[in-house]
Scaffold this motif. Structure first.
Motif, PDB file in Angstrom:
ATOM      1  N   ALA A 183       0.853  -1.193   0.000  1.00  0.00           N
ATOM      2  CA  ALA A 183       0.000   0.000   0.000  1.00  0.00           C
ATOM      3  C   ALA A 183       0.888   1.242   0.000  1.00  0.00           C
ATOM      4  N   ASP A 193       0.691   5.480   1.501  1.00  0.00           N
ATOM      5  CA  ASP A 193      -0.059   6.436   2.316  1.00  0.00           C
ATOM      6  C   ASP A 193       0.466   7.861   2.121  1.00  0.00           C
ATOM      7  N   ARG A 225     -12.934   6.014   6.776  1.00  0.00           N
ATOM      8  CA  ARG A 225     -13.024   4.846   5.904  1.00  0.00           C
ATOM      9  C   ARG A 225     -14.417   4.238   5.941  1.00  0.00           C
ATOM     10  N   GLY A 248      -4.927   6.402   2.082  1.00  0.00           N
ATOM     11  CA  GLY A 248      -4.008   5.511   1.370  1.00  0.00           C
ATOM     12  C   GLY A 248      -4.741   4.474   0.547  1.00  0.00           C
ATOM     13  N   GLY A 249      -3.973   3.631  -0.108  1.00  0.00           N
ATOM     14  CA  GLY A 249      -4.579   2.559  -0.900  1.00  0.00           C
ATOM     15  C   GLY A 249      -3.529   1.614  -1.436  1.00  0.00           C
ATOM     16  N   VAL A 300       3.144  -3.483   8.247  1.00  0.00           N
ATOM     17  CA  VAL A 300       2.134  -2.775   9.025  1.00  0.00           C
ATOM     18  C   VAL A 300       1.345  -3.799   9.847  1.00  0.00           C
ATOM     19  N   ASP A 351      -1.560  -4.719  10.656  1.00  0.00           N
ATOM     20  CA  ASP A 351      -2.912  -4.473  10.148  1.00  0.00           C
ATOM     21  C   ASP A 351      -3.819  -5.644  10.574  1.00  0.00           C
ATOM     22  N   ARG A 368      -5.973  -7.218   9.098  1.00  0.00           N
ATOM     23  CA  ARG A 368      -6.246  -8.211   8.042  1.00  0.00           C
ATOM     24  C   ARG A 368      -5.108  -9.212   7.858  1.00  0.00           C
ATOM     25  N   MET A 386       0.185  -6.799   5.218  1.00  0.00           N
ATOM     26  CA  MET A 386       0.261  -5.462   4.633  1.00  0.00           C
ATOM     27  C   MET A 386       1.641  -4.850   4.862  1.00  0.00           C
ATOM     28  N   TYR A 400      -6.744   4.751  12.126  1.00  0.00           N
ATOM     29  CA  TYR A 400      -6.683   3.379  11.600  1.00  0.00           C
ATOM     30  C   TYR A 400      -5.247   2.828  11.586  1.00  0.00           C
ATOM     31  N   ALA A 401      -5.144   1.514  11.833  1.00  0.00           N
ATOM     32  CA  ALA A 401      -3.872   0.760  11.719  1.00  0.00           C
ATOM     33  C   ALA A 401      -2.705   1.539  12.344  1.00  0.00           C
ATOM     34  N   HIS A 428      -1.507   4.483  11.461  1.00  0.00           N
ATOM     35  CA  HIS A 428      -1.454   5.853  10.966  1.00  0.00           C
ATOM     36  C   HIS A 428      -1.054   6.879  12.024  1.00  0.00           C
TER      37      HIS A 428
HETATM   38  C1  BGC Z   1      -4.665   1.305   3.575  1.00  0.00           C
HETATM   39  C2  BGC Z   1      -3.447   2.059   4.045  1.00  0.00           C
HETATM   40  C3  BGC Z   1      -2.827   1.333   5.222  1.00  0.00           C
HETATM   41  C4  BGC Z   1      -2.519  -0.089   4.818  1.00  0.00           C
HETATM   42  C5  BGC Z   1      -1.954  -0.890   5.962  1.00  0.00           C
HETATM   43  C6  BGC Z   1      -4.277  -0.112   3.237  1.00  0.00           C
HETATM   44  O1  BGC Z   1      -5.437  -0.820   2.877  1.00  0.00           O
HETATM   45  O2  BGC Z   1      -5.235   1.943   2.460  1.00  0.00           O
HETATM   46  O3  BGC Z   1      -3.831   3.359   4.448  1.00  0.00           O
HETATM   47  O4  BGC Z   1      -1.661   1.970   5.691  1.00  0.00           O
HETATM   48  O5  BGC Z   1      -3.688  -0.731   4.371  1.00  0.00           O
HETATM   49  O6  BGC Z   1      -2.753  -0.882   7.091  1.00  0.00           O
END
Ligand code: BGC
Length: 294
Positions: free
Chosen positions: A125, A127, A159, A169-170, A224, A226, A228, A235, A276-277, A279
């Protein structure tokens, strides 16, 4: 890598703390609960024969080739390298493969498969952290009442997927330069450029291009923590700060929500603002670099 970054910029060191969000019991967007992993069992080198992680890959992932990889065994990925257009290298260095599947370099997560992530191994990703100074009606910087330091503001989005405030970010598209992802995501998510008139769109595009062509400050690149993440997919991000120091570039733009963002606006950079995460960590680095309030 972004093409233009300040040289010698201090980057945030990768945390060696065991990841936390990546072990959060409830997997996002599902009823799935991870196999509980205590701190002392995160490291793969700690022997743990009782480890029986849950296997889960969301149906939304398996339905989305080529955005997502096929299952292991039904294609021939080249890990730890640029695999055609897909960047399968990790900022963490070479990762291990276990039974043909990438192994999360930060340790156990309690879940195998890909969860909500499209790629086996690293999912990249970018940011863009766009900042300006908070000023009063006369254009003077407003010091924070407690710290007395000037206050930065950054472009923040709410989000739609989780309702949390975040940097816009993306994901990096296959073959895309990170520098382009940073600019594209900022335009898509924060400026709703698709709903603007042709003239507004041209003005917005010119201002964004101008700002993103200035040398950015590399805030972070790497893993990260994250929610997920899984044992086999995780990530990584590159976070870069683009700062409108004089207030005459993107600072003046009317911000509207666009793409998958719910709301967007300028928010004060402040340690009490939950994000988020990772950030919040990124903003702390920016505030320190620019001698601003945190
Ligand atoms: C987000 C980023 C984020 C990354 C890791 C992405 O899906 O868009 O903003 O830093 O995931 O968490």
């Amino acid at each position: 890598m972004p093409a233009r970054l300040t040289t010698g910029a201090q980057t945030m060191s990768s945390s060696v703390e065991p990841h936390i969000n990546s072990r959060c019991s409830q997997y996002p967007g599902s009823e799935i609960k991870r196999f509980p992993v205590p701190d002392d069992k995160v490291d793969w080198t700690t022997d743990w024969p009782q480890y029986t992680p849950v296997n889960y890959t969301s149906p939304s992932v398996t339905k989305r080739p080529p955005w997502a990889d096929p299952g292991i065994g039904s294609f021939t990925p080249h890990f730890n390298t640029l695999d055609a257009a897909v960047d399968r290298t990790s900022f963490e260095g070479d990762y291990r493969l276990e039974q043909g599947k990438p192994q999360n370099p930060r340790g156990r997560t309690g879940l195998t498969g890909r969860g909500l992530l499209g790629r086996w191994g690293p999912n990249h990703a970018a940011d863009p952290i766009v900042t300006r100074w908070k000023v009063d009606a006369r254009g003077q910087k407003m010091p924070h009442p407690v710290s007395k330091q000037p206050v930065l503001q950054f472009v923040s989005i709410k989000r739609r997927d989780c309702g949390e405030w975040a940097i816009p970010g993306g994901m990096v598209d296959p073959g895309e330069l990170v520098s382009l992802t940073l600019q594209r995501e900022f335009s898509e998510e924060a400026l709703n450029s698709l709903n603007a008139t042709a003239a507004e769109r041209a003005d917005i595009r010119a201002r964004i291009t101008q700002l993103f062509n200035t040398p950015g400050f590399l805030v972070y690149q790497g893993y990260v923590d994250d929610p997920r993440n899984t044992d086999n997919a995780w990530m990584e991000t590159v976070a870069v700060n683009f700062h409108d120091d004089t207030g005459d570039s993107v600072s003046e733009l009317p911000l509207e929500a666009g793409d998958d963002a719910g709301k967007v606006g300028w928010a004060d950079v402040d340690s009490s603002f939950p994000l988020y995460a990772s950030h919040s960590h990124f903003l702390e680095v920016v505030a320190k670099e620019r001698h601003a309030h945190w």
